[in-house]
Write a protein that holds these residues in place. Structure first.
Motif, PDB file in Angstrom:
ATOM      1  N   ARG A  69       0.837  -1.215   0.000  1.00  0.00           N
ATOM      2  CA  ARG A  69       0.000   0.000   0.000  1.00  0.00           C
ATOM      3  C   ARG A  69       0.868   1.259   0.000  1.00  0.00           C
ATOM      4  O   ARG A  69       0.553   2.235  -0.690  1.00  0.00           O
ATOM      5  CB  ARG A  69      -0.941   0.002   1.204  1.00  0.00           C
ATOM      6  CG  ARG A  69      -2.118  -0.958   1.061  1.00  0.00           C
ATOM      7  CD  ARG A  69      -3.204  -0.635   2.069  1.00  0.00           C
ATOM      8  NE  ARG A  69      -2.740  -0.842   3.444  1.00  0.00           N
ATOM      9  CZ  ARG A  69      -2.860  -1.977   4.114  1.00  0.00           C
ATOM     10  NH1 ARG A  69      -3.437  -3.034   3.532  1.00  0.00           N
ATOM     11  NH2 ARG A  69      -2.439  -2.075   5.362  1.00  0.00           N
ATOM     12  N   ARG A  70       1.960   1.250   0.766  1.00  0.00           N
ATOM     13  CA  ARG A  70       2.845   2.412   0.793  1.00  0.00           C
ATOM     14  C   ARG A  70       3.431   2.679  -0.591  1.00  0.00           C
ATOM     15  O   ARG A  70       3.612   3.829  -0.989  1.00  0.00           O
ATOM     16  CB  ARG A  70       3.973   2.208   1.816  1.00  0.00           C
ATOM     17  CG  ARG A  70       3.544   2.380   3.267  1.00  0.00           C
ATOM     18  CD  ARG A  70       4.743   2.509   4.184  1.00  0.00           C
ATOM     19  NE  ARG A  70       5.499   1.263   4.252  1.00  0.00           N
ATOM     20  CZ  ARG A  70       5.313   0.329   5.179  1.00  0.00           C
ATOM     21  NH1 ARG A  70       4.361   0.493   6.102  1.00  0.00           N
ATOM     22  NH2 ARG A  70       6.046  -0.768   5.189  1.00  0.00           N
ATOM     23  N   GLN A  71       3.740   1.595  -1.297  1.00  0.00           N
ATOM     24  CA  GLN A  71       4.325   1.746  -2.632  1.00  0.00           C
ATOM     25  C   GLN A  71       3.268   1.805  -3.730  1.00  0.00           C
ATOM     26  O   GLN A  71       3.595   1.893  -4.910  1.00  0.00           O
ATOM     27  CB  GLN A  71       5.292   0.579  -2.896  1.00  0.00           C
ATOM     28  CG  GLN A  71       6.476   0.536  -1.947  1.00  0.00           C
ATOM     29  CD  GLN A  71       7.451  -0.582  -2.283  1.00  0.00           C
ATOM     30  OE1 GLN A  71       7.310  -1.263  -3.293  1.00  0.00           O
ATOM     31  NE2 GLN A  71       8.458  -0.760  -1.445  1.00  0.00           N
ATOM     32  N   GLN A  72       2.005   1.741  -3.306  1.00  0.00           N
ATOM     33  CA  GLN A  72       0.875   1.805  -4.241  1.00  0.00           C
ATOM     34  C   GLN A  72       0.995   0.733  -5.331  1.00  0.00           C
ATOM     35  O   GLN A  72       0.828   0.994  -6.530  1.00  0.00           O
ATOM     36  CB  GLN A  72       0.780   3.208  -4.862  1.00  0.00           C
ATOM     37  CG  GLN A  72       0.492   4.289  -3.844  1.00  0.00           C
ATOM     38  CD  GLN A  72       0.319   5.654  -4.469  1.00  0.00           C
ATOM     39  OE1 GLN A  72       0.782   5.902  -5.579  1.00  0.00           O
ATOM     40  NE2 GLN A  72      -0.375   6.548  -3.774  1.00  0.00           N
ATOM     41  N   THR A  73       1.302  -0.470  -4.880  1.00  0.00           N
ATOM     42  CA  THR A  73       1.381  -1.625  -5.776  1.00  0.00           C
ATOM     43  C   THR A  73       0.503  -2.729  -5.205  1.00  0.00           C
ATOM     44  O   THR A  73       0.058  -2.674  -4.063  1.00  0.00           O
ATOM     45  CB  THR A  73       2.829  -2.135  -5.906  1.00  0.00           C
ATOM     46  OG1 THR A  73       3.306  -2.534  -4.614  1.00  0.00           O
ATOM     47  CG2 THR A  73       3.750  -1.068  -6.478  1.00  0.00           C
ATOM     48  N   SER A  74       0.262  -3.727  -6.023  1.00  0.00           N
ATOM     49  CA  SER A  74      -0.500  -4.885  -5.557  1.00  0.00           C
ATOM     50  C   SER A  74       0.471  -5.974  -5.101  1.00  0.00           C
ATOM     51  O   SER A  74       1.607  -6.055  -5.575  1.00  0.00           O
ATOM     52  CB  SER A  74      -1.390  -5.419  -6.674  1.00  0.00           C
ATOM     53  OG  SER A  74      -0.609  -5.810  -7.793  1.00  0.00           O
ATOM     54  N   LEU A  75       0.016  -6.775  -4.151  1.00  0.00           N
ATOM     55  CA  LEU A  75       0.827  -7.868  -3.623  1.00  0.00           C
ATOM     56  C   LEU A  75       0.456  -9.153  -4.359  1.00  0.00           C
ATOM     57  O   LEU A  75      -0.620  -9.713  -4.139  1.00  0.00           O
ATOM     58  CB  LEU A  75       0.605  -8.023  -2.121  1.00  0.00           C
ATOM     59  CG  LEU A  75       1.375  -9.153  -1.421  1.00  0.00           C
ATOM     60  CD1 LEU A  75       2.878  -8.969  -1.583  1.00  0.00           C
ATOM     61  CD2 LEU A  75       0.998  -9.217   0.054  1.00  0.00           C
ATOM     62  N   ALA A  76       1.343  -9.603  -5.224  1.00  0.00           N
ATOM     63  CA  ALA A  76       1.069 -10.816  -5.990  1.00  0.00           C
ATOM     64  C   ALA A  76       1.082 -12.039  -5.081  1.00  0.00           C
ATOM     65  O   ALA A  76       1.852 -12.120  -4.126  1.00  0.00           O
ATOM     66  CB  ALA A  76       2.115 -10.980  -7.101  1.00  0.00           C
ATOM     67  N   GLU A  77       0.219 -12.978  -5.390  1.00  0.00           N
ATOM     68  CA  GLU A  77       0.159 -14.219  -4.616  1.00  0.00           C
ATOM     69  C   GLU A  77       1.509 -14.916  -4.604  1.00  0.00           C
ATOM     70  O   GLU A  77       1.936 -15.470  -3.592  1.00  0.00           O
ATOM     71  CB  GLU A  77      -0.902 -15.139  -5.216  1.00  0.00           C
ATOM     72  CG  GLU A  77      -1.145 -16.423  -4.442  1.00  0.00           C
ATOM     73  CD  GLU A  77      -2.003 -16.222  -3.208  1.00  0.00           C
ATOM     74  OE1 GLU A  77      -2.128 -17.169  -2.423  1.00  0.00           O
ATOM     75  OE2 GLU A  77      -2.546 -15.109  -3.040  1.00  0.00           O
ATOM     76  N   SER A  78       2.226 -14.877  -5.724  1.00  0.00           N
ATOM     77  CA  SER A  78       3.509 -15.562  -5.824  1.00  0.00           C
ATOM     78  C   SER A  78       4.593 -14.939  -4.959  1.00  0.00           C
ATOM     79  O   SER A  78       5.622 -15.562  -4.700  1.00  0.00           O
ATOM     80  CB  SER A  78       3.983 -15.589  -7.281  1.00  0.00           C
ATOM     81  OG  SER A  78       4.136 -14.262  -7.776  1.00  0.00           O
ATOM     82  N   ASN A  79       4.380 -13.698  -4.491  1.00  0.00           N
ATOM     83  CA  ASN A  79       5.361 -13.027  -3.643  1.00  0.00           C
ATOM     84  C   ASN A  79       5.086 -13.216  -2.155  1.00  0.00           C
ATOM     85  O   ASN A  79       5.838 -12.719  -1.320  1.00  0.00           O
ATOM     86  CB  ASN A  79       5.402 -11.522  -3.955  1.00  0.00           C
ATOM     87  CG  ASN A  79       5.996 -11.246  -5.318  1.00  0.00           C
ATOM     88  OD1 ASN A  79       6.814 -12.011  -5.814  1.00  0.00           O
ATOM     89  ND2 ASN A  79       5.585 -10.151  -5.940  1.00  0.00           N
ATOM     90  N   GLN A  80       3.995 -13.912  -1.849  1.00  0.00           N
ATOM     91  CA  GLN A  80       3.685 -14.179  -0.451  1.00  0.00           C
ATOM     92  C   GLN A  80       4.342 -15.495  -0.036  1.00  0.00           C
ATOM     93  O   GLN A  80       4.252 -16.496  -0.753  1.00  0.00           O
ATOM     94  CB  GLN A  80       2.178 -14.252  -0.256  1.00  0.00           C
ATOM     95  CG  GLN A  80       1.461 -12.962  -0.593  1.00  0.00           C
ATOM     96  CD  GLN A  80      -0.030 -13.051  -0.347  1.00  0.00           C
ATOM     97  OE1 GLN A  80      -0.456 -13.620   0.655  1.00  0.00           O
ATOM     98  NE2 GLN A  80      -0.821 -12.508  -1.259  1.00  0.00           N
TER      99      GLN A  80
END
Length: 274
Positions: A69-80
């Motif tokens: 959210r701070r970087q105004q990007t989405s969190l991809a499932e593959s990065n979790q």
């Protein structure tokens, strides 16, 4: 009230451009295709410990979402990250209580994923088949399972890309155990079992050129040779070992080599300090 500090045992992020293929790691390689958290247990994991592991994972998920959210990007499932809990054994009621079920067609015996949204799985090491594919996980077992894995590790060819690192890590474990004044019988047995692996690694280190480096006589080569051998025995050099390198390189190799191979870490420090 401030929350309790929680530490992760191991967080792995895959290198997007790896220098080595992970495939020789067998089943372990399949856990390394995406970010992963590893929580290994020497004794059978308890329900409270599993809940603590899952709580760590949830805290990480929350932090990753905040960062996105701070970087105004989405969190991809593959990065979790995915959580892997490693335990020598686990009872059927414990596994059932967490909804952990076998997926033999995907993972084989011994791997119990939780429901998909939890991104977690319990690896019951003593249920894994005794194959080369599971070697790098069975090394973390106990008793006969671990001893069999050590036997297989000894038989790997010296050119195996992961064998040397495994020996170094096991030698570090041996050194850490030897520093514990309150060893139980199982720990003492483990030290005895690790000793041949330690001797094997030292012999390979000498044959690979460390001893030749000592004999060449050039100060930098001697320093590198001594540092490499100390790292093989005790892990990364700390300030105490670095401080005595200059004194060690002045000793004749015929005198120095037996000391490096035989003395304990503290004995080496005591011998060359002052």
């Amino acid at each position: 009230m401030a929350g309790e500090v929680r530490q992760i045992d191991l967080w792995f992020n895959p290198n997007p451009e790896p220098r080595l293929s992970a495939e020789p790691l067998g089943l372990l390689a399949r856990t390394l295709h995406s970010p992963a958290i590893f929580e290994p247990y020497r004794n059978p994991v308890t329900a409270d410990e599993i809940r603590d592991c899952v709580l760590k994972l949830l805290v990480i998920f929350a932090e990753l979402r905040r960062e996105a959210r701070r970087q105004q990007t989405s969190l991809a499932e593959s990065n979790q990250p995915r959580l892997w809990i490693l335990t020598p054994t686990a009872s059927a009621p414990l596994l059932e209580g967490f909804g952990a079920t076998l997926e033999v067609e995907n993972w084989g015996e011994g791997i119990y994923p939780l429901s998909a949204q939890w991104r977690s799985a319990i690896i019951v090491i003593h249920q894994l088949p005794w194959t080369r594919d599971t070697l790098w996980l069975r090394v973390l077992g106990r008793g006969q399972v671990q001893e069999q894995a050590f036997d297989e590790l000894e038989q790997l060819p010296p050119g195996n890309p992961f064998r040397g690192n495994a020996l170094m890590l096991l030698n570090r474990l041996k050194a850490n155990l030897e520093m514990n004044p309150n060893l139980n019988q199982e720990d003492r047995d483990l030290i005895m079992r690790l000793s041949p692996l330690f001797d094997q690694q030292l012999e390979e280190a000498k044959l690979s050129g460390l001893e030749r480096g000592l004999e060449r006589g050039r100060e930098q080569e001697r320093r590198e040779a001594i540092a490499s051998l100390l790292e093989a025995r005790f892990g990364p050099l700390d300030d105490e070992l670095n401080a005595i390198l200059d004194r060690m390189i002045r000793r004749p190799s015929s005198e120095l080599m037996p000391l490096l191979l035989q003395l304990s870490r503290q004995d080496i420090i005591d011998r060359f300090q002052g």
